[in-house]
Design a protein around this motif. Structure first.
Motif, PDB file in Angstrom:
ATOM      1  N   ILE A   1      36.306  23.361  51.530  1.00 14.70           N
ATOM      2  CA  ILE A   1      36.637  24.149  50.348  1.00 14.70           C
ATOM      3  C   ILE A   1      36.094  25.552  50.563  1.00 14.70           C
ATOM      4  O   ILE A   1      34.999  25.729  51.103  1.00 14.70           O
ATOM      5  N   ASP A   2      36.898  26.530  50.204  1.00 17.83           N
ATOM      6  CA  ASP A   2      36.491  27.931  50.318  1.00 17.83           C
ATOM      7  C   ASP A   2      36.882  28.654  49.041  1.00 17.83           C
ATOM      8  O   ASP A   2      37.979  28.459  48.509  1.00 17.83           O
ATOM      9  N   PHE A   3      35.969  29.493  48.588  1.00 16.49           N
ATOM     10  CA  PHE A   3      36.221  30.319  47.422  1.00 16.49           C
ATOM     11  C   PHE A   3      36.277  31.772  47.872  1.00 16.49           C
ATOM     12  O   PHE A   3      35.402  32.238  48.588  1.00 16.49           O
ATOM     13  N   SER A   4      37.340  32.465  47.459  1.00 17.71           N
ATOM     14  CA  SER A   4      37.473  33.897  47.725  1.00 17.71           C
ATOM     15  C   SER A   4      37.462  34.603  46.381  1.00 17.71           C
ATOM     16  O   SER A   4      38.083  34.143  45.419  1.00 17.71           O
ATOM     17  N   TYR A   5      36.772  35.724  46.318  1.00 19.68           N
ATOM     18  CA  TYR A   5      36.615  36.464  45.070  1.00 19.68           C
ATOM     19  C   TYR A   5      37.465  37.722  45.139  1.00 19.68           C
ATOM     20  O   TYR A   5      37.356  38.504  46.081  1.00 19.68           O
ATOM     21  N   LEU A   6      38.322  37.898  44.141  1.00 21.81           N
ATOM     22  CA  LEU A   6      39.320  38.969  44.172  1.00 21.81           C
ATOM     23  C   LEU A   6      39.179  39.886  42.962  1.00 21.81           C
ATOM     24  O   LEU A   6      38.791  39.450  41.879  1.00 21.81           O
ATOM     25  N   ASP A   7      39.541  41.171  43.173  1.00 22.76           N
ATOM     26  CA  ASP A   7      39.593  42.096  42.037  1.00 22.76           C
ATOM     27  C   ASP A   7      41.020  42.101  41.482  1.00 22.76           C
ATOM     28  O   ASP A   7      41.865  41.332  41.921  1.00 22.76           O
ATOM     29  N   ARG A   8      41.293  42.984  40.541  1.00 23.15           N
ATOM     30  CA  ARG A   8      42.612  43.016  39.897  1.00 23.15           C
ATOM     31  C   ARG A   8      43.750  43.317  40.869  1.00 23.15           C
ATOM     32  O   ARG A   8      44.872  42.885  40.677  1.00 23.15           O
ATOM     33  N   SER A   9      43.452  44.060  41.934  1.00 22.72           N
ATOM     34  CA  SER A   9      44.498  44.401  42.900  1.00 22.72           C
ATOM     35  C   SER A   9      44.683  43.308  43.957  1.00 22.72           C
ATOM     36  O   SER A   9      45.566  43.411  44.795  1.00 22.72           O
ATOM     37  N   GLY A  10      43.826  42.289  43.956  1.00 24.81           N
ATOM     38  CA  GLY A  10      43.935  41.212  44.931  1.00 24.81           C
ATOM     39  C   GLY A  10      43.066  41.406  46.160  1.00 24.81           C
ATOM     40  O   GLY A  10      43.120  40.595  47.081  1.00 24.81           O
ATOM     41  N   ALA A  11      42.279  42.471  46.179  1.00 27.01           N
ATOM     42  CA  ALA A  11      41.384  42.717  47.310  1.00 27.01           C
ATOM     43  C   ALA A  11      40.142  41.835  47.175  1.00 27.01           C
ATOM     44  O   ALA A  11      39.678  41.546  46.069  1.00 27.01           O
ATOM     45  N   ILE A  12      39.603  41.423  48.309  1.00 26.12           N
ATOM     46  CA  ILE A  12      38.405  40.586  48.308  1.00 26.12           C
ATOM     47  C   ILE A  12      37.188  41.456  47.973  1.00 26.12           C
ATOM     48  O   ILE A  12      37.002  42.521  48.559  1.00 26.12           O
TER      49      ILE A  12
ATOM     50  N   THR B   1      26.776  34.442  45.151  1.00 25.12           N
ATOM     51  CA  THR B   1      26.272  33.440  46.083  1.00 25.12           C
ATOM     52  C   THR B   1      26.651  33.873  47.489  1.00 25.12           C
ATOM     53  O   THR B   1      27.685  34.484  47.702  1.00 25.12           O
ATOM     54  N   SER B   2      25.818  33.576  48.437  1.00 26.60           N
ATOM     55  CA  SER B   2      26.099  33.966  49.822  1.00 26.60           C
ATOM     56  C   SER B   2      26.969  32.939  50.530  1.00 26.60           C
ATOM     57  O   SER B   2      27.356  33.131  51.673  1.00 26.60           O
ATOM     58  N   ASP B   3      27.278  31.848  49.857  1.00 23.67           N
ATOM     59  CA  ASP B   3      28.026  30.752  50.459  1.00 23.67           C
ATOM     60  C   ASP B   3      29.452  30.732  49.925  1.00 23.67           C
ATOM     61  O   ASP B   3      29.664  30.617  48.724  1.00 23.67           O
ATOM     62  N   SER B   4      30.441  30.820  50.813  1.00 16.99           N
ATOM     63  CA  SER B   4      31.837  30.802  50.363  1.00 16.99           C
ATOM     64  C   SER B   4      32.308  29.393  50.018  1.00 16.99           C
ATOM     65  O   SER B   4      33.439  29.202  49.596  1.00 16.99           O
ATOM     66  N   HIS B   5      31.449  28.392  50.200  1.00 17.74           N
ATOM     67  CA  HIS B   5      31.790  27.001  49.894  1.00 17.74           C
ATOM     68  C   HIS B   5      31.206  26.567  48.555  1.00 17.74           C
ATOM     69  O   HIS B   5      31.351  25.407  48.172  1.00 17.74           O
ATOM     70  N   THR B   6      30.544  27.478  47.853  1.00 15.50           N
ATOM     71  CA  THR B   6      29.910  27.166  46.574  1.00 15.50           C
ATOM     72  C   THR B   6      30.379  28.161  45.525  1.00 15.50           C
ATOM     73  O   THR B   6      30.425  29.359  45.775  1.00 15.50           O
ATOM     74  N   LEU B   7      30.712  27.635  44.364  1.00 18.47           N
ATOM     75  CA  LEU B   7      31.129  28.468  43.236  1.00 18.47           C
ATOM     76  C   LEU B   7      30.141  28.249  42.102  1.00 18.47           C
ATOM     77  O   LEU B   7      29.918  27.116  41.681  1.00 18.47           O
TER      78      LEU B   7
END
Length: 163
Positions: A135-146, A71-77
């Motif tokens: 509300i903000d959603f951040s997406y992370l990989d295993r190392s914690g990088a966005i 999604t292009s919106d960081s406020h939607t999951l």
């Protein structure tokens, strides 16, 4: 003859009644103020419990998800969950959960479930909280990088409410 006077004079009774009335009014005002404090504290506790329930619901859905839909919106999951039937998980059939601010009222955080027609999961439209500020959603990989949502292995949720 001497008259024997027993009892109180009218002036004494009026003074005692006035003092009792003033003390009664003071006690009632103290009681009313304390009652207001109780209700205010109770409302604050209920808001905190509501937020705890909202975060638990979001966490539960994230842990059930197979992946996050881009999604292009960081406020939607948008989460992709395996569809379920009476025997368990249906292969290659998915249900979707959307967690986002309400379109009409930005103070409401809403969760919507869109099940596949073959799924036993129920369609749902639930208000998670009504005191949302952001509300903000951040997406992370295993190392914690966005990373982009479709590459994420974890989701960080930042929720703030109106005070």
């Amino acid at each position: 003859m001497n008259k024997l006077t027993i009892g109180f004079t009218l002036v004494e009774i009026l003074i005692a009644s006035s003092v009792a009335l003033i003390i009664g009014i003071l006690l009632l005002s103290i009681l009313a103020n304390n009652n207001g404090v109780f209700y205010k504290q109770n409302a604050i506790i209920n808001e905190g419990l509501s937020l705890n329930d909202a975060m638990s619901e979001i966490d539960k859905n994230i842990s059930q998800a197979i992946n996050v839909v881009d999604t292009s919106d960081s406020h939607t999951l948008i989460l992709k969950l395996p569809a379920l039937d009476a025997n368990g998980v249906l292969n290659n059939i998915y249900d979707y959960v959307i967690i986002a601010k309400d379109a009409d009222n930005n103070n409401i955080l809403r969760k919507k479930v869109f099940p596949d027609p073959l799924s036993n999961r129920k369609s749902e439209d639930l208000n998670l909280t009504t005191i949302l500020d952001s509300i903000d959603f951040s997406y992370l990989d295993r190392s914690g990088a966005i990373v982009s949502p479709n590459l994420a292995t974890a989701v960080s949720v930042t929720l703030s409410v109106k005070s």
